[in-house]
Design an enzyme around this catalytic site. Structure first.
Site, PDB file in Angstrom:
ATOM      1  N   ASP A 180     -10.219   3.531   2.583  1.00 15.76           N
ATOM      2  CA  ASP A 180     -10.403   3.004   3.940  1.00 15.76           C
ATOM      3  C   ASP A 180     -11.056   4.031   4.878  1.00 15.76           C
ATOM      4  OD1 ASP A 180      -9.493   0.412   3.600  1.00 15.76           O
ATOM      5  OD2 ASP A 180      -7.416   0.906   4.086  1.00 15.76           O
ATOM      6  N   LYS A 212       0.800  -1.233   0.000  1.00 13.68           N
ATOM      7  CA  LYS A 212       0.000   0.000   0.000  1.00 13.68           C
ATOM      8  C   LYS A 212       0.832   1.282   0.000  1.00 13.68           C
ATOM      9  CE  LYS A 212      -4.288  -1.428   2.278  1.00 13.68           C
ATOM     10  NZ  LYS A 212      -5.192  -1.134   3.400  1.00 13.68           N
TER      11      LYS A 212
HETATM   12  P1  NAP Z   1      -0.613  -2.714   9.918  1.00 13.08           P
HETATM   13  O1  NAP Z   1      -0.335  -1.526   9.091  1.00 13.08           O
HETATM   14  O2  NAP Z   1       0.303  -3.894   9.873  1.00 13.08           O
HETATM   15  O3  NAP Z   1      -0.750  -2.223  11.450  1.00 13.08           O
HETATM   16  C1  NAP Z   1      -0.946  -3.159  12.477  1.00 13.08           C
HETATM   17  C2  NAP Z   1      -1.249  -2.415  13.765  1.00 13.08           C
HETATM   18  O4  NAP Z   1      -1.557  -3.391  14.784  1.00 13.08           O
HETATM   19  C3  NAP Z   1      -0.072  -1.607  14.267  1.00 13.08           C
HETATM   20  O5  NAP Z   1      -0.556  -0.488  14.956  1.00 13.08           O
HETATM   21  C4  NAP Z   1       0.608  -2.597  15.229  1.00 13.08           C
HETATM   22  O6  NAP Z   1       1.353  -1.983  16.227  1.00 13.08           O
HETATM   23  C5  NAP Z   1      -0.614  -3.241  15.866  1.00 13.08           C
HETATM   24  N1  NAP Z   1      -0.337  -4.560  16.425  1.00 13.08           N
HETATM   25  C6  NAP Z   1      -0.202  -5.725  15.748  1.00 13.08           C
HETATM   26  N2  NAP Z   1       0.023  -6.742  16.597  1.00 13.08           N
HETATM   27  C7  NAP Z   1       0.022  -6.201  17.835  1.00 13.08           C
HETATM   28  C8  NAP Z   1       0.207  -6.736  19.144  1.00 13.08           C
HETATM   29  N3  NAP Z   1       0.416  -8.053  19.337  1.00 13.08           N
HETATM   30  N4  NAP Z   1       0.124  -5.904  20.204  1.00 13.08           N
HETATM   31  C9  NAP Z   1      -0.108  -4.582  20.008  1.00 13.08           C
HETATM   32  N5  NAP Z   1      -0.278  -4.012  18.809  1.00 13.08           N
HETATM   33  C10 NAP Z   1      -0.215  -4.822  17.732  1.00 13.08           C
HETATM   34  O7  NAP Z   1      -2.075  -3.307   9.583  1.00 13.08           O
HETATM   35  P2  NAP Z   1      -3.369  -2.502   9.094  1.00 13.08           P
HETATM   36  O8  NAP Z   1      -3.473  -2.587   7.623  1.00 13.08           O
HETATM   37  O9  NAP Z   1      -3.370  -1.184   9.756  1.00 13.08           O
HETATM   38  O10 NAP Z   1      -4.536  -3.431   9.689  1.00 13.08           O
HETATM   39  C11 NAP Z   1      -4.863  -3.463  11.067  1.00 13.08           C
HETATM   40  C12 NAP Z   1      -6.139  -4.279  11.270  1.00 13.08           C
HETATM   41  O11 NAP Z   1      -7.223  -3.619  10.622  1.00 13.08           O
HETATM   42  C13 NAP Z   1      -6.070  -5.689  10.634  1.00 13.08           C
HETATM   43  O12 NAP Z   1      -6.735  -6.587  11.489  1.00 13.08           O
HETATM   44  C14 NAP Z   1      -6.834  -5.542   9.340  1.00 13.08           C
HETATM   45  O13 NAP Z   1      -7.447  -6.749   8.921  1.00 13.08           O
HETATM   46  C15 NAP Z   1      -7.895  -4.522   9.756  1.00 13.08           C
HETATM   47  N6  NAP Z   1      -8.409  -3.765   8.594  1.00 13.08           N
HETATM   48  C16 NAP Z   1      -9.752  -3.786   8.378  1.00 13.08           C
HETATM   49  C17 NAP Z   1     -10.273  -3.077   7.342  1.00 13.08           C
HETATM   50  C18 NAP Z   1     -11.754  -3.125   7.122  1.00 13.08           C
HETATM   51  O14 NAP Z   1     -12.209  -2.714   6.040  1.00 13.08           O
HETATM   52  N7  NAP Z   1     -12.534  -3.576   8.085  1.00 13.08           N
HETATM   53  C19 NAP Z   1      -9.464  -2.311   6.481  1.00 13.08           C
HETATM   54  C20 NAP Z   1      -8.078  -2.292   6.729  1.00 13.08           C
HETATM   55  C21 NAP Z   1      -7.565  -3.032   7.798  1.00 13.08           C
HETATM   56  P3  NAP Z   1       2.920  -1.622  15.967  1.00 13.08           P
HETATM   57  O15 NAP Z   1       2.905  -0.355  15.168  1.00 13.08           O
HETATM   58  O16 NAP Z   1       3.479  -1.476  17.317  1.00 13.08           O
HETATM   59  O17 NAP Z   1       3.505  -2.783  15.201  1.00 13.08           O
END
Ligand code: NAP
Length: 288
Positions: free
Chosen positions: A107, A71
């Site tokens: 998003d 992305k």
């Molecule tokens: P990303 O860029 O990889 O970010 C992941 C986030 O989760 C970061 O803030 C990370 O913290 C945190 N994290 C992951 N594991 C963790 C843990 N064990 N303890 C504490 N914090 C943790 O991913 P993303 O694209 O933002 O997606 C995040 C979530 O949103 C996913 O579950 C995804 O499926 C969901 N999502 C949903 C939609 C929808 O349309 N519903 C759209 C996009 C994403 P750090 O920065 O410290 O690593």
């Protein structure tokens, strides 16, 4: 759906893509409206992205969705970025217009629509976002201009800090930030109206985890979980149990997809068809 020499191709690129629900959702919508479009998914590794984009130009692919881990990197390979993608610094939707590839991010609008559909009003409220990754950035840019107060808490505090700085720089909005410790969550949630989980905590296969302990949840706190697999996360179950209003990630997935659909087709998306396709795909998956 009959594929012909004129069929317009849309596709998802990312890694992995095998479990994506987007092909099911978009093909159901194309079929419902009788549009001569097809949606596929291509696994593209980071190091192959430049070649993939060259191929997309050569093949005149009409529209794309972009998912992890591409992305951010893809922004540098496009001809133009819509305001939504510029602000967030990430693209989840691409449209080919003539010879140009234009990047968008749907998003944020997906999150706003999900909240609107659930009857959540943002004016005058305090919202707390957990996370500072791609999804959190989109949600923060969409909600920051509307709420009274926004706080971003993230495990890696430097990422929360840089998001807060970008919000100030681009929108002129002051947003506090912090870590994801129990003390910080307790302090910020006690007077919050809306909690948004934009971390991946609670996502399968770790569906027994929640980013917030149940004693911090209250009936007058709305809880929005971006995680959609499972649809009802542990956080949402516990929030529902205390009588809180809940908004699930499936609705955001639907609305971000619907916004991409409009960008590619210029048509009103058939929301209920898309919602049904998403739900049955998820249910089939969880029973299989
Ligand atoms: P990303 O860029 O990889 O970010 C992941 C986030 O989760 C970061 O803030 C990370 O913290 C945190 N994290 C992951 N594991 C963790 C843990 N064990 N303890 C504490 N914090 C943790 O991913 P993303 O694209 O933002 O997606 C995040 C979530 O949103 C996913 O579950 C995804 O499926 C969901 N999502 C949903 C939609 C929808 O349309 N519903 C759209 C996009 C994403 P750090 O920065 O410290 O690593």
């Amino acid at each position: 759906m009959e594929i012909s020499g004129k069929t317009k191709v849309c596709a998802l690129i990312g890694d992995p893509v095998e479990h994506s629900l987007s092909p099911t959702m978009h093909n159901a919508a194309f079929k419902h409206l009788g549009l001569d479009y097809v949606y596929l998914a291509f696994r593209v590794r980071k190091e192959e992205l430049r070649n993939a984009i060259d191929g997309i130009r050569a093949l005149k692919i009409h529209g794309l969705n972009v998912t992890k881990p591409l992305k951010v990197d893809v922004t540098a390979l496009l001809d133009d970025l819509d305001e939504s993608a510029l602000e967030i610094g990430a693209v989840n939707t691409i449209l080919r217009r003539g010879d140009k590839l234009i990047g968008y991010n749907t998003d944020g609008v997906g999150a706003l629509e999900a909240l609107r559909e659930a009857g959540v009003h943002l004016q005058g409220i305090k919202a707390v976002i957990l996370g500072a990754g791609g999804a959190a950035r989109a949600v923060a840019f969409a909600t920051a201009p509307k709420v009274k107060e926004l706080v971003i808490l993230n495990r890696t505090i430097t990422k929360a800090e840089s998001l807060s700085r970008d919000l100030k720089h681009r929108l002129g909005v002051d947003v506090r930030f912090g870590g994801l410790s129990e003390v910080e969550k307790e302090e910020e949630l006690k007077d919050a109206n809306l909690l948004i989980n934009a971390t991946s905590i609670g996502m399968k296969p770790n569906e027994d985890l929640s980013p917030v302990s149940p004693n911090l949840l209250r009936p007058d706190l709305t809880v929005f979980d971006l995680v959609y697999n499972p649809i009802e996360t542990r956080l949402l179950k516990e929030a529902r149990r205390v009588g809180a209003k809940v908004v699930d990630g499936l609705s955001m997935l639907l609305f971000q997809g619907a916004a991409s659909f409009s960008i590619w087709t210029g048509r009103e998306p058939p929301l209920e068809v898309m919602r049904k396709a998403l739900k049955s795909a998820l249910e089939e998956r969880s029973s299989g």
